[in-house]
Motif scaffolding. Sequence first.
Motif, PDB file in Angstrom:
ATOM      1  N   ILE A 376       1.112  -1.139  -0.071  1.00 59.40           N
ATOM      2  CA  ILE A 376       0.268   0.180  -0.236  1.00 59.40           C
ATOM      3  C   ILE A 376       1.027   1.413  -0.487  1.00 59.40           C
ATOM      4  O   ILE A 376       1.784   0.922  -0.035  1.00 59.40           O
ATOM      5  N   SER A 377       0.271   2.338   0.029  1.00 58.77           N
ATOM      6  CA  SER A 377       0.675   3.415  -0.230  1.00 58.77           C
ATOM      7  C   SER A 377      -0.134   3.983   0.714  1.00 58.77           C
ATOM      8  O   SER A 377      -0.979   4.052   0.547  1.00 58.77           O
ATOM      9  N   GLY A 378       0.350   5.318   1.419  1.00 52.50           N
ATOM     10  CA  GLY A 378      -0.152   6.335   1.765  1.00 52.50           C
ATOM     11  C   GLY A 378      -1.174   5.702   3.433  1.00 52.50           C
ATOM     12  O   GLY A 378      -0.542   4.731   3.631  1.00 52.50           O
ATOM     13  N   ASN A 379      -2.483   6.167   4.519  1.00 53.81           N
ATOM     14  CA  ASN A 379      -2.831   6.200   5.083  1.00 53.81           C
ATOM     15  C   ASN A 379      -2.961   4.951   5.358  1.00 53.81           C
ATOM     16  O   ASN A 379      -4.310   4.923   4.540  1.00 53.81           O
ATOM     17  N   ALA A 380      -3.004   4.080   5.785  1.00 55.63           N
ATOM     18  CA  ALA A 380      -3.959   2.575   5.520  1.00 55.63           C
ATOM     19  C   ALA A 380      -5.187   2.793   6.181  1.00 55.63           C
ATOM     20  O   ALA A 380      -6.106   2.127   5.939  1.00 55.63           O
TER      21      ALA A 380
END
Length: 444
Positions: A376-380
């Motif tokens: 993933i990327s960013g806020n999980a």
Amino acid sequence: MKEWLLEHPEVRTIRVAAADLNGQARGKRIPARYAASVIENGTRFPMSVLNLDIWGEDIEDSPLVFETGDRDGVLKPTERGFMPMPWLDAPTALLPIWMFHEDGTPYEGDPRHALARVVERYRARGLTPVCAMELEFFLIDDSGKTLQVPPSPRSGKRRKAAEIMSVRALDAFDRFFTDLYEACEAMDIPADTAISEAGLGQFEINLVHGNDPLKAADDAWLFKMLVKGLARRHGFAASFMAKPYPEYSGNGLHTHFSVLDRDGRNIFDNGGPEGTETLRNAVAGCLWAMRDCTLIFAPHDNSYERLVPEAHAPNGICWAYENRTAAIRIPSGAPAARRIEHRVAGGDVNPYLMLAAILGAALIGIEERMTPPDPISGNAYALDLPLLCESWQEAIDTFETSRIIPRLFPDQLIQNMVMTKRQELHYMQELTPEEKVELYLDTV
């Protein structure tokens, strides 16, 4: 081992102790003059002792108690040997032990043996896990009705705020941390960096990596014992419970690991930041087992107050590069140090069971060449992800019926764990929130 006692004639009593399923030290006090018998012959106590609930009570209807006559196991010293117990007033030595059957075979309900089984599977493939742990804990004044940060021994003031990576917060308890590092040195616990964390009076200490997972788990188990005991000597409490303060972040126990081949090469290192295909196989194995292992990573009622969105603890099953909102993080840095950070466990876990679950799942991923989803990327927390079990009840049920768990742990341990947690779940419903905090504050 006898030599250690000869070099420390001031030690008049010893403790022999093993870890039960909750990570509680169970054992005996013995005069040092009788230590030779323990070293040579071991000691004995009921097998049921490693399967007590969090109150230290027998498990009702457990076959280990009346059905088998509450028979003894034989407990032998681990390879750790004697070490001092610096939190006690009198010079005292601790001898860690683990349980065997009468015929010398390991008792499968012993959590240390569960980890040893996993390590042996790595060794059979010519592989060596290298592990390090980061342990978070709170320093707490629990002398009144409300928990609060202790006053600084230096200033007498209470800093009623989270102070992330504050040198001032560390200096406020300088005497405690100085004594703690000296005690770790005496106990051969490889304590490294200390920082202040996001909670009220919360700190983290890293234990240096090593290529012996059993010692890494021993270190974590002993460190928790030491921190709690030493804090009491300084006039306050220390706690690894998952969430003592509802409004602040909880305690995590993050595990970093890599794997070496027969030639000492890191099999996760491909010379670049992304790591090898084997690293991704190991990640996939960890993700595959994660939900079913929720009970290992969150073993208590209070554990589930930590696993909530945007509280610096993961609740979604995912992985990422250099992203602390993910359950599994691949840290940046030199390729030779490429590793996996498993961020799910709370500070209240049994380190032996936690490390057995992580390393066991990773090895299955490697053996079966599992493929993980994309990182993933960013806020999980903002993503639609598969989730860990969301309640203690769900985690117990999942652990009991899982097809994955029997591939990680022996049947005896699974049965004991389920019976223990069902009993705790039943009686925990009778307690007020304040009584739960009082219970967990010192025990876990």
